[in-house]
Design a protein around this motif. Sequence first.
Motif, PDB file in Angstrom:
ATOM      1  N   GLY A 169     -24.161  15.772   5.781  1.00  0.00           N
ATOM      2  CA  GLY A 169     -24.479  14.652   6.662  1.00  0.00           C
ATOM      3  C   GLY A 169     -23.508  13.502   6.568  1.00  0.00           C
ATOM      4  N   ALA A 170     -24.042  12.316   6.321  1.00  0.00           N
ATOM      5  CA  ALA A 170     -23.231  11.097   6.322  1.00  0.00           C
ATOM      6  C   ALA A 170     -22.218  11.058   5.193  1.00  0.00           C
ATOM      7  N   ALA A 171     -22.367  11.936   4.200  1.00  0.00           N
ATOM      8  CA  ALA A 171     -21.424  11.949   3.076  1.00  0.00           C
ATOM      9  C   ALA A 171     -20.191  12.814   3.352  1.00  0.00           C
ATOM     10  N   CYS A 172     -20.152  13.470   4.485  1.00  0.00           N
ATOM     11  CA  CYS A 172     -19.032  14.390   4.763  1.00  0.00           C
ATOM     12  C   CYS A 172     -17.700  13.637   4.875  1.00  0.00           C
ATOM     13  N   GLY A 173     -17.743  12.460   5.475  1.00  0.00           N
ATOM     14  CA  GLY A 173     -16.519  11.666   5.604  1.00  0.00           C
ATOM     15  C   GLY A 173     -15.971  11.288   4.237  1.00  0.00           C
ATOM     16  N   GLU A 174     -16.878  10.895   3.347  1.00  0.00           N
ATOM     17  CA  GLU A 174     -16.489  10.527   1.983  1.00  0.00           C
ATOM     18  C   GLU A 174     -15.854  11.744   1.277  1.00  0.00           C
ATOM     19  N   ALA A 175     -16.427  12.898   1.490  1.00  0.00           N
ATOM     20  CA  ALA A 175     -15.898  14.114   0.867  1.00  0.00           C
ATOM     21  C   ALA A 175     -14.478  14.408   1.366  1.00  0.00           C
ATOM     22  N   LEU A 176     -14.263  14.181   2.646  1.00  0.00           N
ATOM     23  CA  LEU A 176     -12.916  14.415   3.196  1.00  0.00           C
ATOM     24  C   LEU A 176     -11.914  13.423   2.596  1.00  0.00           C
ATOM     25  N   SER A 177     -12.345  12.187   2.435  1.00  0.00           N
ATOM     26  CA  SER A 177     -11.471  11.177   1.823  1.00  0.00           C
ATOM     27  C   SER A 177     -11.143  11.558   0.390  1.00  0.00           C
ATOM     28  N   PHE A 178     -12.159  12.031  -0.321  1.00  0.00           N
ATOM     29  CA  PHE A 178     -11.971  12.453  -1.711  1.00  0.00           C
ATOM     30  C   PHE A 178     -10.959  13.600  -1.789  1.00  0.00           C
ATOM     31  N   ALA A 179     -11.113  14.544  -0.869  1.00  0.00           N
ATOM     32  CA  ALA A 179     -10.200  15.695  -0.859  1.00  0.00           C
ATOM     33  C   ALA A 179      -8.777  15.255  -0.548  1.00  0.00           C
ATOM     34  N   ALA A 180      -8.642  14.256   0.324  1.00  0.00           N
ATOM     35  CA  ALA A 180      -7.307  13.758   0.663  1.00  0.00           C
ATOM     36  C   ALA A 180      -6.687  13.073  -0.540  1.00  0.00           C
ATOM     37  N   GLN A 181      -7.527  12.351  -1.296  1.00  0.00           N
ATOM     38  CA  GLN A 181      -7.041  11.643  -2.483  1.00  0.00           C
ATOM     39  C   GLN A 181      -6.581  12.633  -3.556  1.00  0.00           C
ATOM     40  N   TYR A 182      -7.292  13.732  -3.657  1.00  0.00           N
ATOM     41  CA  TYR A 182      -6.967  14.737  -4.671  1.00  0.00           C
ATOM     42  C   TYR A 182      -6.372  15.997  -4.031  1.00  0.00           C
ATOM     43  N   ALA A 183      -5.517  15.770  -3.090  1.00  0.00           N
ATOM     44  CA  ALA A 183      -4.846  16.898  -2.419  1.00  0.00           C
ATOM     45  C   ALA A 183      -4.113  17.733  -3.448  1.00  0.00           C
ATOM     46  N   GLY A 184      -4.204  19.009  -3.341  1.00  0.00           N
ATOM     47  CA  GLY A 184      -3.580  19.899  -4.320  1.00  0.00           C
ATOM     48  C   GLY A 184      -4.542  20.342  -5.389  1.00  0.00           C
ATOM     49  N   ILE A 185      -5.583  19.540  -5.591  1.00  0.00           N
ATOM     50  CA  ILE A 185      -6.619  19.930  -6.564  1.00  0.00           C
ATOM     51  C   ILE A 185      -7.812  20.518  -5.818  1.00  0.00           C
ATOM     52  N   VAL A 186      -8.246  19.806  -4.792  1.00  0.00           N
ATOM     53  CA  VAL A 186      -9.379  20.303  -3.999  1.00  0.00           C
ATOM     54  C   VAL A 186      -8.883  21.433  -3.093  1.00  0.00           C
ATOM     55  N   GLU A 187      -9.454  22.599  -3.294  1.00  0.00           N
ATOM     56  CA  GLU A 187      -9.019  23.781  -2.526  1.00  0.00           C
ATOM     57  C   GLU A 187      -9.986  24.125  -1.395  1.00  0.00           C
ATOM     58  N   SER A 188     -11.263  23.850  -1.615  1.00  0.00           N
ATOM     59  CA  SER A 188     -12.282  24.277  -0.645  1.00  0.00           C
ATOM     60  C   SER A 188     -13.277  23.142  -0.413  1.00  0.00           C
ATOM     61  N   ILE A 189     -13.537  22.871   0.866  1.00  0.00           N
ATOM     62  CA  ILE A 189     -14.513  21.829   1.216  1.00  0.00           C
ATOM     63  C   ILE A 189     -15.541  22.438   2.165  1.00  0.00           C
TER      64      ILE A 189
END
Lengths: 365, 167
Positions: free
Chosen positions: B53-73
């Motif tokens: 839900g509303a946390a999906c945007g935050e998750a995408l931001s987190f993945a962008a911040q940790y690019a290369g570490i986050v493999e799957s969202i």
Amino acid sequence: MKAALFSTCKYNGPSLDKGWPVSGAVYSRQAAQDSMQQSLEQFQLADELGFDWVTVAEHHYAPFSLTPNPMVMAGALTQVIKRAKIALLGADIPILNPVRVAEEFAMLDTMTGGRVVAGMLRGTPNEYVTYNINPAESRARFEEALHLIKMAWTQTEPFGWQGRYYEYRTVSIWPRCVQEPHPKIYMSGSSPEAGEFAAKNKVGLGFAVTTVPLAAKAAAHYRTQADRFGWEPEPEDVIYRVAVHVGENDDQALEDFVEATKTGARTGLTMANRGLESAIAETGYYGRDADMQRQRLMPRSLQERIDQGQILLGGPDTVLKQIENIKRELGAGVIDFTVAHQMGDKTVRSIELLGEKVLPRIRHW
Amino acid sequence: MNTTVNATSSAAPLLCFGFADAAASPALKQIAAGRAVISGADQAATSAIIAKGAACGEALSFAAQYAGIVESIILISPDEAAAKRAGEIGAECQAQVLALAGTLDAESGAAATAIKQALPSCHLVYVFDTSKDMDIERPEALAKVARDFLARRDKFLVSNADGRITP
């Protein structure tokens, strides 16, 4: 009122036409080719006479029908039917691959420039044995498959589907339908559950192998339910399929028909195998008014069939009165005439009389 | 944000955004398939994250911040804000994304479609007969596709089911 000509493309050759499935022991390859050609020619004649639709349907494992895949017949029709819509009433979607159904309809719609009518049916009970699908799952499979087909037609991005009965990781059909957002959808509506689902999903309703009183009751239920969902079905949202034989006059029509049934009469597909039908009924296939649903499938005498609107038989004026009754009782906007028995030249003349004497009148109703 | 980095192995924890009590969610337990289920952006960055839900945007931001570490969202019933965030990240998103929308939820369907259009590595899957709470409504259906995606990432497009009726 619109008029359609429906043919099961019945096999007119030697057969052990008993029970279901029917043995192919005395099958004639030549008779099958001739039968399909005859149906194509009758559809062509209907198109030339001004019928609004030509209709094909899916039935399996019996000489009653040579179109187990009506999409194939419809593909042939796209090349010879120049004006009428091609109605598939229909595909038995719970026993098929829904994405394949969506693709085939889209192909046909593209090949005809948007002249396809999309009937989505559960099929007769025996069809569930054909591809080994549990009939208890019929309605749930139908509802999910229809939703998936509409999505396949309308979603532009590739998508996956995690359903109860269907699972796809990616769907993106080509070609797409010409009609936007998709061809008009009909489903069979004899049961109350079907009327409710059709009303909720704003799809048209078709009646076949029933009687005018039973169909009138079901059509009223559909309209009541549609009102609940805030819309009002148009006349064209209701189709009534009925066997027909028109003669030059009543006596001749009756004489033709009686003569034809001496050799051609048979029980309908469902009741041709009572043991199978009973086993399928036990699964809950028919729904909450099973007794009524099974009753409508029972064989009737010719006079009962005429009285209850299962067959239109007579000269053009008599047949017009029978159609008027159907229109009045059901509010049907489409009548799907079924060739009652293949009688060669007499059937051709029946179709001509419908085109020349009946269609011009009902068109203004 | 005080975040440490976890190993990017298949045993890495599943980091959850937007679940009231992630550790108690039967659906998340099925999806995690033995991984630890942890919550919140203050946790260790990990290879697999799931948001609702509303946390999906935050998750995408987190993945962008940790690019290369986050493999799957995995994004469950994303909202319009997530679609907007996906548009900002665009092709820079290095992770594989699975956007899930319920067939009864037009808003999530539109957002998930927009996310798929914005992110080249996004897969869109509809979960039939669910709305925004597919993790509660049809946990087995959600788990089946999400677990397969976590295990195989974009190879999940290719069936590995055994089709034999009998050996």
